[in-house]
Design a protein around this motif. Structure first.
Motif, short mmCIF file in Angstrom:
data_model
loop_
_atom_site.label_atom_id
_atom_site.label_comp_id
_atom_site.label_asym_id
_atom_site.label_seq_id
_atom_site.Cartn_x
_atom_site.Cartn_y
_atom_site.Cartn_z
N ASN A 94 -8.90 3.15 -1.77
CA ASN A 94 -9.44 4.45 -1.42
C ASN A 94 -8.25 5.34 -1.11
OD1 ASN A 94 -11.43 6.24 -1.00
ND2 ASN A 94 -11.97 5.54 1.05
N GLU A 95 -7.66 5.91 -2.14
CA GLU A 95 -6.39 6.61 -1.90
C GLU A 95 -6.59 7.98 -1.29
OE1 GLU A 95 -3.74 5.54 -1.50
OE2 GLU A 95 -3.74 3.63 -2.54
N GLU B 266 0.69 -1.28 -3.34
CA GLU B 266 0.31 -0.69 -2.06
C GLU B 266 0.83 -1.61 -0.96
OE1 GLU B 266 -1.19 0.89 0.28
OE2 GLU B 266 -2.20 2.64 -0.58
N HIS B 267 0.54 -1.25 0.26
CA HIS B 267 0.72 -2.17 1.38
C HIS B 267 -0.66 -2.47 1.96
CE1 HIS B 267 5.03 -0.51 1.90
NE2 HIS B 267 5.10 -1.69 1.34
N PRO B 268 -1.45 -3.29 1.26
CA PRO B 268 -2.79 -3.56 1.79
C PRO B 268 -2.69 -4.15 3.19
CG PRO B 268 -2.20 -5.15 0.07
CD PRO B 268 -1.14 -4.10 0.08
N ALA C 212 -8.37 -2.25 21.62
CA ALA C 212 -7.00 -2.33 21.11
C ALA C 212 -7.09 -2.57 19.61
CB ALA C 212 -6.23 -3.46 21.78
N GLU C 213 -6.18 -1.97 18.88
CA GLU C 213 -6.25 -2.09 17.43
C GLU C 213 -4.89 -2.55 16.91
OE1 GLU C 213 -8.84 0.86 15.64
OE2 GLU C 213 -7.46 1.00 13.96
N MET C 214 -4.91 -3.51 16.04
CA MET C 214 -3.67 -4.01 15.45
C MET C 214 -3.82 -4.08 13.93
SD MET C 214 -2.79 -6.96 18.23
CE MET C 214 -1.04 -6.96 18.01
N ASN C 215 -2.69 -4.05 13.30
CA ASN C 215 -2.67 -3.94 11.85
C ASN C 215 -1.64 -4.93 11.31
OD1 ASN C 215 -3.72 -2.32 9.77
ND2 ASN C 215 -1.80 -1.22 9.58
N PRO D 86 -6.13 0.07 1.98
CA PRO D 86 -4.82 0.63 1.61
C PRO D 86 -4.21 1.41 2.77
CG PRO D 86 -6.59 1.96 0.68
CD PRO D 86 -7.24 0.77 1.33
N GLN D 87 -2.90 1.55 2.71
CA GLN D 87 -2.20 2.37 3.72
C GLN D 87 -1.67 3.67 3.09
OE1 GLN D 87 -0.25 0.26 7.12
NE2 GLN D 87 0.16 -1.27 5.56
#
Lengths: 146, 532
Positions: B91-92, B311-313, B391-394, B462-463
């Motif tokens: 989803n770009e 990408e950097h999924p 808290a959110e992490m990736n 996607p990032q």
């Protein structure tokens, strides 16, 4: 602002303000947001009737001993018909999110910083795009936690 | 009204690559530089107002999306700007305005590590770059000074100079998580970021609005508009609302056709042409320029324009912490862990970047609780509890270059500007799947170590790092451009976009792109001096 509660015969800005106040459990709703939201609701043909019916059923419930402090809609669920129940939820969602979801027209923002989703964390978490903490103001827990 | 613009250098695109290249050329004494940008100029304060008035919770709805310069729009699913094919979700998102997509980026600017430039040699996967870290290092340093980066340690990428600014201090949430993950041996470093930790080149200190994306209301975060304005002061002409749609070549590039919003034609003629129109629009323009003599498009003898999209999924994990951590206070991301960036494991699974993220989640949280039927006063207590304990992490991973991933053009369908629709095929291989499995397992261990509940752990997303579709290399048969971004086919065409990347690393691409542009600037200047 104290709310004078009585059954109403015709819809008006004041009735919309009262029903909003009853559904959200707040007596201090932002006046500009009330006006703006009322206009958007009135664009829906069914809105005047629903505003009036939900208002009057809550007022009747309160007259019969319903507490204004707790879970008004849940306690009144048995008195609402399907349409009224939906409308009360729709009104609550519009107030919390500040976004009006139309069935057929494009979604519309009706409130930003006065949206009620920000209420419980005011002074703790900044409202996006509006409030800032100042450089480094994020390094410690807010007053809330101390 | 039709017209012709003649210049020494024609640059297509006013984002970080185009604007920084233009500045560098002007500083090197090159005169008569023109940047053409498809989109309009925008104003920061007006854009903030538009976001506040927008009903959508996204990163783009406050920015223009005119018919003459259309872009992806998540809120218009019925009319996709990019046709997606292939099994993986994509989803770009990017902008077409003066200043480009850095108006709404996260401002994260790490360097690649030396080994990232020789992935194939070191680990037998992916591809090597035609340029190494040592060659690029002075340009990394220069790019960090140009952009204004706040950072701390070298983090595995040796430095010749310290960061121009001291690091952005960690948030309370960052500190709680870092402490909680010490027993696992996970360490966190300051994430190099394009946010001012002190007044810097006209930008004020970061005020912690927490909305780095969609927009920094104060302008403390770098956006390429700073380099557009700097370029204009140096004499560069910036022509907005002029969409390049076709490049002509006769051995060398001879002209570019562009359109104004009223449909009138503008012909651009220069000695050197730079295509810097982002990782998708750049290969798309080259492919759109196909003709009888070049049926594959411009710069495409190799047939690789539009191939090897990367990408950097990332997997995002949302946690409910045992006590409040007040996540959405401060910049959106301040620290990362590089513990999983490199090692022999890269033979089998990707480099990974773990980060702590602080996006504001008011709308999603309140919406979710309303849909559960909650009402006042409980909803207020629950909104507060959910938001303060969230808290959110990736974990973002390195995707390998895969020839089948990429774009083609659908000439039977048109976008709102009348251009052939971009069709993008996207898939993951076993290498990426191993990375996702690692990330899922890691998040479970992290949650346990933090005594937190996993609220959500979704599929890869996607990032918006668009890489690979005009890959650079030494061999014209296996690459589109050389290490300066110069087309193997047309010596007066430079391609300056993250589409040059032969491999992706696991970290944000913008700083590396900026370094490539600064290096290319010297080469373009040299080439002009020796007579092109």
């Amino acid at each position: 602002m104290s709310v004078v509660l009585a059954e109403e015969k015709t819809v008006s800005l004041d009735v919309f303000r009262k029903v909003s106040s009853l559904v959200t459990l707040r007596d201090n709703l932002d006046a500009d947001t009330v006006s703006r939201m009322y206009k958007v609701f009135l664009d829906e043909p069914w809105a005047p009737d629903h505003i009036l019916r939900v208002h009057n059923k809550i007022v009747a419930g309160l007259a019969n001993g319903l507490s204004r402090k707790n879970h008004l809609m849940k306690d009144l669920a048995w008195k609402f018909d399907e349409g009224e129940s939906w409308f009360a939820g729709h009104l609550l969602m519009t107030w919390y999110l500040g976004v009006y979801y139309h069935a057929e027209r494009p979604t519309q923002r009706v409130a930003y910083e006065t949206a009620l989703m920000f209420d419980s964390t005011r002074g703790i978490l900044p409202i996006p795009l509006v409030e800032s903490l100042g450089f480094g103001g994020w390094t410690d827990a807010p007053e809330d936690a101390r | 009204m039709s017209g012709t613009i003649d210049a020494n250098v024609i640059i297509i695109g006013s984002g970080v690559a185009g604007a920084m290249t233009a500045c560098k050329l002007a500083q090197l004494g090159v005169r008569d530089i023109v940047i053409v940008e498809a989109g309009p100029r925008i104003d920061r304060a007006e854009t903030v107002k538009k976001f506040r008035a927008s009903p959508f919770i996204d990163s783009s709805s406050g920015y223009p999306n005119p018919d003459y310069a259309p872009r992806p729009d998540w809120n218009d699913a019925k009319n996709p700007y990019i046709e997606k094919t292939g099994p993986a979700f994509l989803n770009e998102e990017y902008l077409r305005v003066v200043g480009g997509t850095t108006w709404h980026w996260g401002g994260c600017t790490p360097r690649f590590r030396p080994v990232d430039f020789r992935l194939a040699s070191a680990y037998g996967v992916g591809a090597d770059w035609p340029v190494d870290y040592d060659t690029l290092e002075p340009f990394y340093t220069e790019a960090e000074e140009e952009i204004g980066i706040a950072g701390e340690e070298d983090d595995g990428s040796p430095r010749s100079k310290p960061y121009p600014m001291a690091r952005i201090p960690s948030s309370y949430c960052d500190k709680v998580i870092a402490e909680g993950l010490k027993p696992m041996g996970i360490t966190f470093n300051a994430r190099p970021s394009a946010r001012a930790s002190r007044p810097y080149n006209g930008r004020g200190q970061c005020q912690g609005f927490g909305t780095c994306s969609p927009i920094c209301p104060s302008g403390a975060q770098y956006a390429a508009i700073y380099h557009v304005e700097k370029a204009e002061k140096l004499g560069v002409r910036v022509v907005d609302t002029t969409r390049a749609e076709r490049i002509h070549a006769d051995g060398k590039i001879t002209s570019v056709e562009a359109r104004k919003p009223d449909g009138s034609l503008v012909t651009l003629r220069g000695k050197i042409y730079v295509v810097a129109a982002n990782g998708i629009e750049t290969p798309r323009l080259l492919l759109m320029s196909a003709g009888e003599r070049r049926p594959r498009g411009i710069a495409n003898t190799s047939g690789l324009v539009g191939r090897y999209f990367m990408e950097h999924p990332a997997l995002t994990c949302r946690l409910k912490m045992p006590r409040p951590v007040y996540s959405s206070r401060g910049p959106e991301s301040i620290v990362t862990s590089s513990d999983f960036r490199d090692g022999p494991f890269r033979r089998e699974r990707p480099s990974s970047m773990l980060s702590i993220e602080h996006p504001p989640r008011f709308h999603e949280t309140a919406d979710g609780l309303l849909r559960q039927g909650l009402e006042p006063p409980k909803i207020d207590a629950d909104v507060k509890d959910a938001l303060t304990r969230m808290a959110e992490m990736n974990i973002g991973i390195e995707q390998l270059p895969d020839r089948q991933n990429g774009i083609t053009l659908n000439w039977d369908k048109r976008d709102r500007a009348g251009q052939p629709l971009t069709r993008l095929y996207y898939s993951f291989g076993s290498y990426e799947q191993a990375g996702f499995a690692f990330a899922r397992d890691m998040f479970k261990k992290i949650a346990a170590s933090l005594q937190a509940q996993i609220v959500s752990l979704g599929d890869p997303v996607p990032q918006f790092h668009l890489m690979g579709m005009t890959r650079m290399g030494n061999d014209p048969k296996t690459s589109v451009a050389d290490s300066f971004g110069r087309s193997h086919d047309h010596k007066n065409l430079f391609i300056l976009s993250s589409s040059l990347f032969p491999s992706a690393s696991s970290v944000n691409p913008t700083l590396t792109l900026a370094a490539l542009c600064l290096r290319a600037g010297h080469e373009i200047s040299r080439q002009l001096k020796v007579g092109n």
